[in-house]
Design a protein around this motif. Structure first.
Motif, short mmCIF file in Angstrom:
data_model
loop_
_atom_site.label_atom_id
_atom_site.label_comp_id
_atom_site.label_asym_id
_atom_site.label_seq_id
_atom_site.Cartn_x
_atom_site.Cartn_y
_atom_site.Cartn_z
N GLN A 139 2.54 7.19 -7.81
CA GLN A 139 2.59 8.60 -7.42
C GLN A 139 1.25 9.08 -6.84
OE1 GLN A 139 5.43 10.97 -8.21
NE2 GLN A 139 6.45 9.01 -8.14
N LEU A 140 0.54 8.16 -6.23
CA LEU A 140 -0.75 8.51 -5.61
C LEU A 140 -0.73 8.05 -4.16
CD1 LEU A 140 -3.19 7.14 -8.35
CD2 LEU A 140 -2.96 9.52 -7.71
N PRO A 141 0.02 8.75 -3.31
CA PRO A 141 0.13 8.28 -1.93
C PRO A 141 -1.23 8.19 -1.24
CG PRO A 141 1.05 10.48 -2.18
CD PRO A 141 0.72 9.99 -3.54
N ILE A 142 -1.39 7.15 -0.42
CA ILE A 142 -2.63 7.00 0.32
C ILE A 142 -2.54 7.89 1.56
CG2 ILE A 142 -4.04 5.34 1.60
CD1 ILE A 142 -2.95 3.18 -0.26
N PRO A 143 -3.55 8.71 1.82
CA PRO A 143 -3.49 9.56 3.01
C PRO A 143 -3.34 8.74 4.29
CG PRO A 143 -5.43 10.08 1.67
CD PRO A 143 -4.78 8.87 1.07
N LEU A 159 0.84 -1.21 0.00
CA LEU A 159 0.00 0.00 0.00
C LEU A 159 0.87 1.25 0.00
CD1 LEU A 159 -2.82 -0.95 2.53
CD2 LEU A 159 -3.01 -0.71 0.06
N LYS A 160 1.94 1.19 0.79
CA LYS A 160 2.76 2.37 0.94
C LYS A 160 3.60 2.64 -0.32
CE LYS A 160 5.45 5.00 4.08
NZ LYS A 160 4.65 6.16 4.32
N TYR A 161 4.39 1.64 -0.72
CA TYR A 161 5.36 1.92 -1.77
C TYR A 161 4.78 1.85 -3.17
CZ TYR A 161 8.59 2.24 1.95
OH TYR A 161 9.21 2.67 3.08
N SER A 192 2.63 5.18 -3.46
CA SER A 192 3.27 6.48 -3.42
C SER A 192 4.42 6.59 -4.40
CB SER A 192 3.71 6.86 -2.01
OG SER A 192 4.44 5.83 -1.44
N PHE A 193 5.21 5.54 -4.56
CA PHE A 193 6.37 5.70 -5.44
C PHE A 193 6.09 5.28 -6.86
CE2 PHE A 193 8.41 5.57 -1.27
CZ PHE A 193 8.96 6.84 -1.35
N TYR A 194 5.32 4.23 -7.03
CA TYR A 194 5.11 3.81 -8.40
C TYR A 194 3.97 4.54 -9.07
CZ TYR A 194 5.69 1.47 -12.62
OH TYR A 194 5.94 1.27 -13.94
#
Lengths: 497, 257
Positions: free
Chosen positions: B30-34, B21-23, B26-28
Motif C-alpha cells: 500500500q505504498l505506491p511508488i510515485p 515495483l508496481k504491484y 502499491s497493492f501489497y
C-alpha cells in the motif's frame, strides 16, 4: 533462503488473521495502560466520555460509565456481547471520530481493552453475577432481493423511517431538527445515501442489525418487535438501492465543459445530469474567529459548464434543514441562514503562488461569490476570512439560483467570463483557476467564520477539442512509416551487396 | 527459443522488475511508488540490463540477433511485414494516449523547509539555533513533573491537533480528506519529527502555514498559527507529547553540552 520464504508467508498471512471469539485470558489490568495511552484523550481517564477532545467531537465519545452502547447485536438497551465491542475497537465507527485500531493493537491487546472498558460500568459485573449472558438476535444472511422487494421496501421505509430519514433517505425528515440523544446532545438521522459513512458498518447484515435492534440511547427505535424479518430485509434492500457504497474519488481539477448556447441557469435543469461532478470534502474552519468544530456539511459536489461569454458553476450539497426554519424547535432555537460561497483569486495567478486558502490576505486578496438563502447574491473582496468587504453593484453580474428539495441544496452561480470591474477576475479558458468553497448550515448555528471550508482546487475551462489531438498521432504514424521505408531500402541494398 | 534467449532474458528482467515495483508496492505494501520515481527506476533497470548484456561483442551480437534476423532473414518475411504494419499504428496510439490531460498542475513544494535563524512570538525573539525545550531537562531531573508536562501536552494535542493529525499521530484525522493537499504531517514516520530539533517544531507550530517560507507554499497549508491560540508553555508541552507518544527522540544539535 528459507527465512525469507517464511517471512513472505508471514506477511501474506497478516491481513487475514482476525479472531472474532474472545480469548480466554482477557485481562482488564493489561488493558488499562493501553486505554490510558490510546483512548483516554477522547473517552477520558475515567471512561465517562469526557477526555480533552470530547466537547469538540460530534458525536461525543462514548461514556462507558453508562454501559449504553449504540450498535449492538442485542435488543435495544441491552448490554453488548464482548465480540461486538471487539469489532468496534478493531474496525472503528465510520464517519465518527473513532478510528480502527487493528493496525496498531494485537488481538490480545484489543481483547484486554474490551475487558477494561467493561469495568467502567457496574452493569457488566452485575449481569455476570446473575449469570446473564447477552443474547444476540438472529440475522442470517441477506436474501436475494428483486425489484418488487425494493418497491415494497420503499413502502415500508416511507411508513416507518421517513419521518426522520426523509422520503429520499437523506436524513431530512420533518422530525430531523428536533432530535436529541439520551445525554441531551443534538443528533441527526443518518443520510442514507452516503453509504461510506454508516457508523455501524455498511453490509446488508449491518443495516439489518441497526433496523432490528435500533440504536440504544438515540431516537432510532428497534423494529424487530413490530416488523417481521422479511419486512426488515425489504427495508434493507431499499436502503441498499439508494446508497452510494464508496466515497467518490477526489480530483484536484474541476473540469468545466464547453457548450453552445445558453447555460442551464435552473439548478434542476436535466442538462446538469450529464455533466460529470467532482466531490469536494469539507472540514470545519477552526483557525479563525470563534472556533467551531462541529460543522454538519460533509462535502459539496461541483459541476461546471461555460460558453463564449459566461461560466456556470453548479454546487450541490446535503443539508438536513432548509434554514432559516419557519418554526425552529424550542430545544434548538439557533436559526441562521444557509449559505454557500465560491472563492477565487482576484487575478489569474501567473506562478504557483495563490492567495491564502482561507479568505486571502491584504497582500493577496480573494473574490468571494456568496449566496445566502433568502437574500440576493453578494460579491466580496476578501483580505482574510474575517475581513470581507462588499464590492459595489457593478461587480454583480453574478446570478445565482437555488432550490432546496429533500435534503439537498442545488445552486447555480453564473458570471461573465470578462471581469465586471477592474479589481475583479477575468476567467480564461485553458488555464487552471484556483477555486475553493465554503458552506454554512444556518440551523447548526453557523455564520461568518464558523463554516465548513475546502482547500484550493483548480477549475479548468476545457477548450473545445481541437483537430491537433488527431493530427499529432497521424504525424507520428507517418513518420514511423517513412522511417521503416528507409530501413527497408537500406536492408534491400545490403542484401544485394 | 534458443535464438531469442538473450533478448528474452532481458525483456523478462525488465518486465519482471516493473511488475514487482508496481504491484508489490502499491497493492501489497500500500505504498505506491510515485510515477516520476518509477520512471527513474525503470530507466536505471533498462540501462543496467543493456550494459550487462552488451558487456562484450559476443553477447551484444546475441542481444541484437533477433532484430537483425527479423530484418534480413527471408523466412521471417511475414513477421517483418506484420511488425512494419503495426509499428506506425502503435506510435500513433501512444502519441494519442499522451495528449495533454486535465491533471492538476504540478506544484513543487518543500515539505520541510529550512527554518529561519530566529523568530518572534509572544512578544519575544527566539534564536532557533540555541532554543531548547524548557521542559526537556525534567526528563532526567524530575521525572514526575516531566510526566505531568507530557500529560498536559496530551490534552493540548487532543483539543487542537487531533482533527488533522489523528488519534495515531499518523496525519489521518477526521479532516484528512478535506485537507489532502498538502496532507497533515505523519509524526510516526521517520521523516518528520524524528529528523528535527524541538526548536523546529516550536517554529512550525507557532507560526503555522502562513509562517512558512515561499518555497513551502504557505497559502496552501491549513496549519493554524498556533501562537494565536496557545501559550508558549502549551506549545512546548505538546512537543513533549509528540515525542513521548511516538517514541522518537528529538534531534540534538551542538557538541558543547
Amino acid at each position: 533462503m528459507k527465512p525469507t520464504i517464511a517471512f513472505i508467508i508471514f506477511l501474506l498471512a497478516l491481513p487475514y488473521s482476525s479472531g472474532a471469539e474472545p480469548s480466554s485470558t482477557q485481562q482488564p489490568q493489561k488493558g488499562k495502560p493501553i486505554y490510558e495511552k490510546l483512548c483516554s484523550g477522547c473517552h477520558g481517564v475515567t471512561g465517562r466520555g469526557d477526555g480533552p477532545a470530547a466537547d469538540r467531537l460530534r458525536p461525543r465519545p462514548r461514556n462507558f460509565a453508562r454501559g449504553q452502547y449504540k450498535f449492538t447485536y442485542t435488543k435495544f438497551g441491552k448490554l453488548p456481547q464482548d465480540k461486538t465491542l471487539f469489532r468496534w475497537i478493531s474496525e472503528g465507527l465510520p464517519g465518527s471520530s473513532m478510528p480502527p485500531w487493528k493496525d496498531v493493537l494485537t488481538e490480545e491487546e484489543r481483547w484486554d481493552l474490551v475487558a477494561y472498558i467493561k469495568t467502567f460500568s457496574r452493569k457488566f459485573a452485575r449481569a455476570k453475577k446473575k449469570g446473564r449472558v447477552p443474547k444476540p438476535i438472529v440475522i442470517g444472511t441477506a436474501p436475494p432481493s428483486s425489484a418488487e422487494d425494493i418497491r415494497e421496501g420503499k413502502e415500508l421505509f416511507l411508513q416507518n423511517c421517513a419521518k426522520c430519514h426523509g422520503k429520499e433517505g437523506r436524513g431530512a425528515g420533518p422530525s430531523a431538527p428536533t432530535l436529541k440523544d439520551s445525554q441531551g446532545d443534538r443528533i441527526w438521522p443518518r443520510n442514507l445515501t452516503k453509504g461510506w459513512l454508516y457508523r455501524g458498518g455498511g453490509s446488508p447484515e449491518d443495516i439489518y442489525r441497526t433496523v432490528a435492534t435500533g440504536i440504544t440511547g438515540t431516537p432510532m427505535p428497534e423494529f424487530m418487535d413490530s416488523l417481521s424479518p422479511e419486512k426488515i430485509w425489504r427495508i434493507v434492500a431499499y436502503v441498499e438501492s439508494i446508497r452510494q457504497k464508496k466515497r467518490p474519488p477526489i480530483n484536484d481539477v474541476l473540469v468545466s465543459k464547453h457548450m453552445q448556447g445558453d447555460l442551464p441557469s435552473n439548478p434542476c435543469d436535466p442538462a446538469w445530469q450529464s455533466v460529470p461532478s467532482s466531490y469536494i470534502p469539507l472540514a470545519a474552519q477552526v483557525i479563525e474567529g470563534e472556533r467551531w468544530f462541529k460543522t454538519t456539511i460533509e462535502s459539496v459536489e461541483v459541476r461546471s459548464v461555460y460558453n463564449g461569454a459566461e461560466v456556470a458553476i453548479h454546487v450541490e450539497w446535503a443539508d438536513k434543514t432548509q434554514s432559516p426554519l419557519t418554526a425552529p424547535p424550542d430545544k434548538f432555537p439557533q436559526n441562521g441562514l444557509d449559505a454557500l460561497a465560491v472563492q477565487l483569486p482576484v487575478k489569474m495567478p501567473l506562478d504557483a503562488e495563490k492567495p491564502y486558502f482561507l479568505g486571502g490576505s491584504s497582500a493577496k486578496p480573494v473574490i468571494l461569490w456568496k449566496w445566502t438563502n433568502g437574500g440576493r447574491p453578494e460579491v466580496f473582496l476578501g483580505k482574510g476570512i474575517l475581513k470581507m468587504e462588499p464590492l459595489d453593484r457593478e461587480h454583480q453580474t453574478l446570478r445565482v439560483a437555488a432550490v432546496y428539495k429533500a435534503g439537498l441544496w442545488k445552486t447555480v452561480f453564473i458570471r461573465s467570463l470578462e471581469r465586471p470591474a477592474k479589481n475583479d477576475i477575468t476567467i480564461e479558458a485553458g488555464k487552471y483557476l484556483p477555486i475553493a468553497f465554503s458552506a454554512w448550515d444556518g440551523n447548526n448555528g453557523e455564520k461568518d467564520a464558523q463554516r465548513a471550508v475546502s482547500i484550493w482546487y483548480s477549475l479548468l475551462l476545457k477548450p473545445p477539442v481541437k483537430a491537433d489531438i488527431y493530427l499529432w498521432p497521424l504525424f507520428v504514424g507517418l513518420l514511423i512509416a517513412v522511417g521503416e521505408m528507409a530501413l527497408a531500402i537500406k536492408v534491400k541494398k545490403e542484401k544485394e551487396k | 527459443m534458443k535464438k531469442f534467449s538473450v533478448l528474452f532474458t532481458a525483456s523478462a528482467v525488465v518486465i519482471g522488475s516493473y511488475l514487482f515495483l508496481k504491484y508489490f508496492f502499491s497493492f501489497y505494501l500500500q505504498l505506491p511508488i510515485p510515477a516520476s520515481l518509477m520512471k527513474t527506476y525503470m530507466f536505471l533497470i533498462v540501462a543496467g540490463t543493456l550494459l550487462a548484456l552488451t558487456a562484450d561483442d559476443d553477447s551484444a551480437r546475441k542481444l541484437t540477433a533477433p532484430f537483425h534476423s527479423l530484418l534480413f532473414d527471408p523466412s521471417l518475411r511475414r513477421s517483418r511485414n506484420a511488425v512494419f504494419f503495426v509499428l506506425p499504428f502503435l506510435g500513433a496510439f501512444i502519441t494519442y494516449q499522451s495528449r495533454p490531460k486535465t491533471e492538476a498542475p504540478v506544484e513543487f513544494r518543500t515539505v520541510h523547509p529550512a527554518p529561519p535563524s530566529s523568530m518572534t512570538a509572544f512578544g519575544k525573539t527566539y534564536n532557533l539555533i540555541t532554543l531548547r525545550n524548557p521542559y526537556r531537562e525534567l526528563e532526567i531531573n524530575d521525572p514526575d513533573n516531566f510526566r505531568k508536562a507530557v500529560e498536559e501536552g496530551k490534552a493540548v494535542y487532543y483539543r487542537n491537533c487531533l482533527f488533522c493529525h489523528g488519534d495515531k499521530l499518523r496525519g489521518k484525522g477526521i479532516f484528512f480528506d478535506a485537507f489532502h493537499n498538502p496532507h497533515p504531517a505523519n509524526f510516526q514516520a521517520v521523516g518528520t519529527i524524528a529528523q528535527f530539533q524541538e526548536s523546529y517544531l516550536f517554529w512550525r507550530i507557532s507560526t503555522g502555514g502562513p509562517g512558512l517560507p515561499k518555497e513551502a507554499a504557505p497559502w496552501l497549508s491549513p496549519m493554524p498559527v498556533w501562537k494565536n491560540h496557545l501559550s508558549e508553555d502549551k506549545i512546548w508541552k505538546v512537543i513533549l507529547f509528540l515525542y513521548d507518544y511516538t517514541g522518537h527522540r528529538p534531534r540534538e544539535v551542538g557538541g558543547n553540552e
